[in-house]
Design a protein around this motif. Structure first.
Motif, mmCIF file in Angstrom:
data_model
loop_
_atom_site.group_PDB
_atom_site.id
_atom_site.type_symbol
_atom_site.label_atom_id
_atom_site.label_comp_id
_atom_site.label_asym_id
_atom_site.label_seq_id
_atom_site.Cartn_x
_atom_site.Cartn_y
_atom_site.Cartn_z
ATOM 1 N N ARG A 1 12.603 73.700 40.954
ATOM 2 C CA ARG A 1 12.345 74.830 41.847
ATOM 3 C C ARG A 1 12.733 74.558 43.301
ATOM 4 N NH1 ARG A 1 12.453 78.886 38.713
ATOM 5 N NH2 ARG A 1 10.999 78.740 37.014
ATOM 6 N N THR A 2 12.864 73.296 43.662
ATOM 7 C CA THR A 2 13.185 72.945 45.047
ATOM 8 C C THR A 2 14.323 71.938 45.057
ATOM 9 O OG1 THR A 2 10.868 73.272 45.663
ATOM 10 C CG2 THR A 2 12.240 72.058 47.219
ATOM 11 N N PHE A 3 15.447 72.345 45.645
ATOM 12 C CA PHE A 3 16.633 71.493 45.713
ATOM 13 C C PHE A 3 16.848 71.014 47.144
ATOM 14 C CE2 PHE A 3 18.921 74.178 42.222
ATOM 15 C CZ PHE A 3 18.024 73.732 41.273
ATOM 16 N N LEU A 4 17.247 69.764 47.266
ATOM 17 C CA LEU A 4 17.655 69.205 48.553
ATOM 18 C C LEU A 4 19.144 68.907 48.479
ATOM 19 C CD1 LEU A 4 16.978 68.069 51.376
ATOM 20 C CD2 LEU A 4 16.592 65.858 50.262
ATOM 21 N N VAL A 5 19.885 69.406 49.465
ATOM 22 C CA VAL A 5 21.327 69.182 49.519
ATOM 23 C C VAL A 5 21.648 68.431 50.809
ATOM 24 C CG1 VAL A 5 23.625 70.251 49.498
ATOM 25 C CG2 VAL A 5 21.725 71.332 48.254
ATOM 26 N N PRO A 6 21.904 67.112 50.716
ATOM 27 C CA PRO A 6 22.356 66.381 51.905
ATOM 28 C C PRO A 6 23.727 66.929 52.310
ATOM 29 C CG PRO A 6 21.573 64.888 50.208
ATOM 30 C CD PRO A 6 21.694 66.243 49.571
ATOM 31 N N TYR A 7 23.891 67.220 53.587
ATOM 32 C CA TYR A 7 25.089 67.923 54.038
ATOM 33 C C TYR A 7 25.686 67.222 55.245
ATOM 34 C CZ TYR A 7 28.110 71.992 54.409
ATOM 35 O OH TYR A 7 29.202 72.821 54.407
ATOM 36 N N ASP A 8 26.904 66.681 55.070
ATOM 37 C CA ASP A 8 27.562 65.977 56.169
ATOM 38 C C ASP A 8 28.825 66.702 56.645
ATOM 39 O OD1 ASP A 8 29.403 65.453 54.174
ATOM 40 O OD2 ASP A 8 29.212 63.273 54.279
ATOM 41 N N PHE A 9 29.002 67.948 56.215
ATOM 42 C CA PHE A 9 30.112 68.798 56.627
ATOM 43 C C PHE A 9 31.450 68.373 56.023
ATOM 44 C CE2 PHE A 9 26.770 68.963 59.755
ATOM 45 C CZ PHE A 9 26.493 70.320 59.803
ATOM 46 N N SER A 10 31.426 67.478 55.048
ATOM 47 C CA SER A 10 32.653 67.055 54.363
ATOM 48 C C SER A 10 32.959 68.023 53.223
ATOM 49 C CB SER A 10 32.473 65.644 53.793
ATOM 50 O OG SER A 10 31.569 65.682 52.687
ATOM 51 N N PRO A 11 34.191 67.994 52.712
ATOM 52 C CA PRO A 11 34.502 68.813 51.534
ATOM 53 C C PRO A 11 33.588 68.491 50.350
ATOM 54 C CG PRO A 11 36.524 68.007 52.515
ATOM 55 C CD PRO A 11 35.384 67.314 53.227
ATOM 56 N N HIS A 12 33.166 67.236 50.235
ATOM 57 C CA HIS A 12 32.299 66.842 49.124
ATOM 58 C C HIS A 12 30.929 67.501 49.236
ATOM 59 C CE1 HIS A 12 35.332 63.946 47.980
ATOM 60 N NE2 HIS A 12 35.392 63.608 49.259
ATOM 61 N N SER A 13 30.391 67.559 50.456
ATOM 62 C CA SER A 13 29.081 68.196 50.609
ATOM 63 C C SER A 13 29.188 69.709 50.447
ATOM 64 C CB SER A 13 28.428 67.817 51.943
ATOM 65 O OG SER A 13 29.147 68.303 53.039
ATOM 66 N N LYS A 14 30.340 70.284 50.803
ATOM 67 C CA LYS A 14 30.533 71.721 50.605
ATOM 68 C C LYS A 14 30.561 72.064 49.118
ATOM 69 C CE LYS A 14 32.785 72.387 55.007
ATOM 70 N NZ LYS A 14 34.007 72.685 55.745
ATOM 71 N N VAL A 15 31.219 71.231 48.325
ATOM 72 C CA VAL A 15 31.244 71.454 46.878
ATOM 73 C C VAL A 15 29.848 71.267 46.291
ATOM 74 C CG1 VAL A 15 32.188 70.606 44.685
ATOM 75 C CG2 VAL A 15 33.692 70.941 46.642
ATOM 76 N N ALA A 16 29.109 70.282 46.778
ATOM 77 C CA ALA A 16 27.731 70.082 46.315
ATOM 78 C C ALA A 16 26.878 71.306 46.657
ATOM 79 C CB ALA A 16 27.134 68.821 46.935
ATOM 80 N N LEU A 17 27.064 71.877 47.835
ATOM 81 C CA LEU A 17 26.318 73.069 48.209
ATOM 82 C C LEU A 17 26.676 74.232 47.294
ATOM 83 C CD1 LEU A 17 24.355 74.672 49.934
ATOM 84 C CD2 LEU A 17 26.205 74.979 51.617
ATOM 85 N N ASP A 18 27.946 74.408 46.999
ATOM 86 C CA ASP A 18 28.356 75.471 46.077
ATOM 87 C C ASP A 18 27.682 75.293 44.714
ATOM 88 O OD1 ASP A 18 29.959 76.647 47.993
ATOM 89 O OD2 ASP A 18 31.823 75.782 47.216
ATOM 90 N N THR A 19 27.624 74.059 44.243
ATOM 91 C CA THR A 19 26.962 73.769 42.967
ATOM 92 C C THR A 19 25.474 74.085 43.057
ATOM 93 O OG1 THR A 19 28.573 72.036 42.465
ATOM 94 C CG2 THR A 19 26.469 71.954 41.276
ATOM 95 N N ALA A 20 24.855 73.682 44.152
ATOM 96 C CA ALA A 20 23.428 73.941 44.348
ATOM 97 C C ALA A 20 23.144 75.434 44.415
ATOM 98 C CB ALA A 20 22.944 73.244 45.618
ATOM 99 N N LEU A 21 24.007 76.173 45.092
ATOM 100 C CA LEU A 21 23.823 77.624 45.177
ATOM 101 C C LEU A 21 23.889 78.260 43.801
ATOM 102 C CD1 LEU A 21 25.943 78.355 48.361
ATOM 103 C CD2 LEU A 21 23.464 78.640 48.132
ATOM 104 N N ASP A 22 24.844 77.834 42.990
ATOM 105 C CA ASP A 22 24.976 78.358 41.640
ATOM 106 C C ASP A 22 23.730 78.041 40.801
ATOM 107 O OD1 ASP A 22 26.405 79.626 39.450
ATOM 108 O OD2 ASP A 22 26.680 77.593 38.652
ATOM 109 N N LEU A 23 23.294 76.789 40.848
ATOM 110 C CA LEU A 23 22.096 76.407 40.089
ATOM 111 C C LEU A 23 20.845 77.114 40.608
ATOM 112 C CD1 LEU A 23 22.608 72.569 39.559
ATOM 113 C CD2 LEU A 23 22.616 74.368 37.810
ATOM 114 N N ALA A 24 20.732 77.247 41.921
ATOM 115 C CA ALA A 24 19.569 77.923 42.505
ATOM 116 C C ALA A 24 19.513 79.380 42.055
ATOM 117 C CB ALA A 24 19.612 77.832 44.029
ATOM 118 N N ARG A 25 20.667 80.009 42.016
ATOM 119 C CA ARG A 25 20.733 81.405 41.580
ATOM 120 C C ARG A 25 20.274 81.519 40.120
ATOM 121 N NH1 ARG A 25 24.991 82.846 44.000
ATOM 122 N NH2 ARG A 25 26.446 81.639 42.747
#
Length: 158
Positions: free
Chosen positions: A5-29
């Motif tokens: 129910r609660t996701f943490l996405v470490p974000y360093d503004f790299s392409p890798h963290s952007k892809v991780a955020l996209d994945t997290a958004l999909d899973l969160a949805r």
């Protein structure tokens, strides 16, 4: 499978963290989970001038308050780009000497059920000398860690 129910996405503004955020958004949805974005300000980055936030002179004394404010503003821009139907993530900026330990501590503090993070996928000598924040996070995290790697040319949509 646990109740995520609660996701943490470490974000360093790299392409890798952007892809991780996209994945997290999909899973969160899909799971109805809440997102938290985390940026860790760490001393080693200051040696590189912390160029991400426009602080280019590594020899000049840095103002940690200014760096935190710029990081929070940059995370705010990322959050503003996320569709409101998903729910706006909470943004956090913390200071830490060891990024992985700061990520684990933040996960503990917010009660994260899952950490979703990017990895650079280093192997061989680069991995041996630079180590892996993702690998160290796995060892310290209070919850499962999902790592996501951007492919060549992939920068995420967020």
């Amino acid at each position: 499978m646990g109740d995520y129910r609660t996701f943490l996405v470490p974000y360093d503004f790299s392409p890798h963290s952007k892809v991780a955020l996209d994945t997290a958004l999909d899973l969160a949805r899909r799971l109805g989970a809440r997102l938290h974005l985390l940026h860790v300000v760490h001393a080693r980055a200051f040696a590189d001038g912390y160029g991400t936030f426009g602080i280019a002179d590594a020899t000049a004394p840095f103002d940690i308050t200014k760096v935190r404010q710029r990081a929070m503003a940059a995370l705010g821009e990322v959050v503003d780009g996320i569709p409101s139907a998903i729910g706006k993530p909470e943004a956090h900026v913390v200071e830490g000497v060891h990024i992985a330990e700061a990520i684990a501590a933040a996960a503990e503090r917010i009660g994260a059920d899952l950490i979703i993070m990017g990895t650079h996928g280093r192997t061989g000598l680069k991995h041996a000398f630079l180590g892996s924040v993702a690998e160290r996070t796995l060892r310290h995290a209070p919850c499962p860690v999902l790592t996501v790697r951007a492919t060549d040319g992939e920068g995420g949509t967020t």
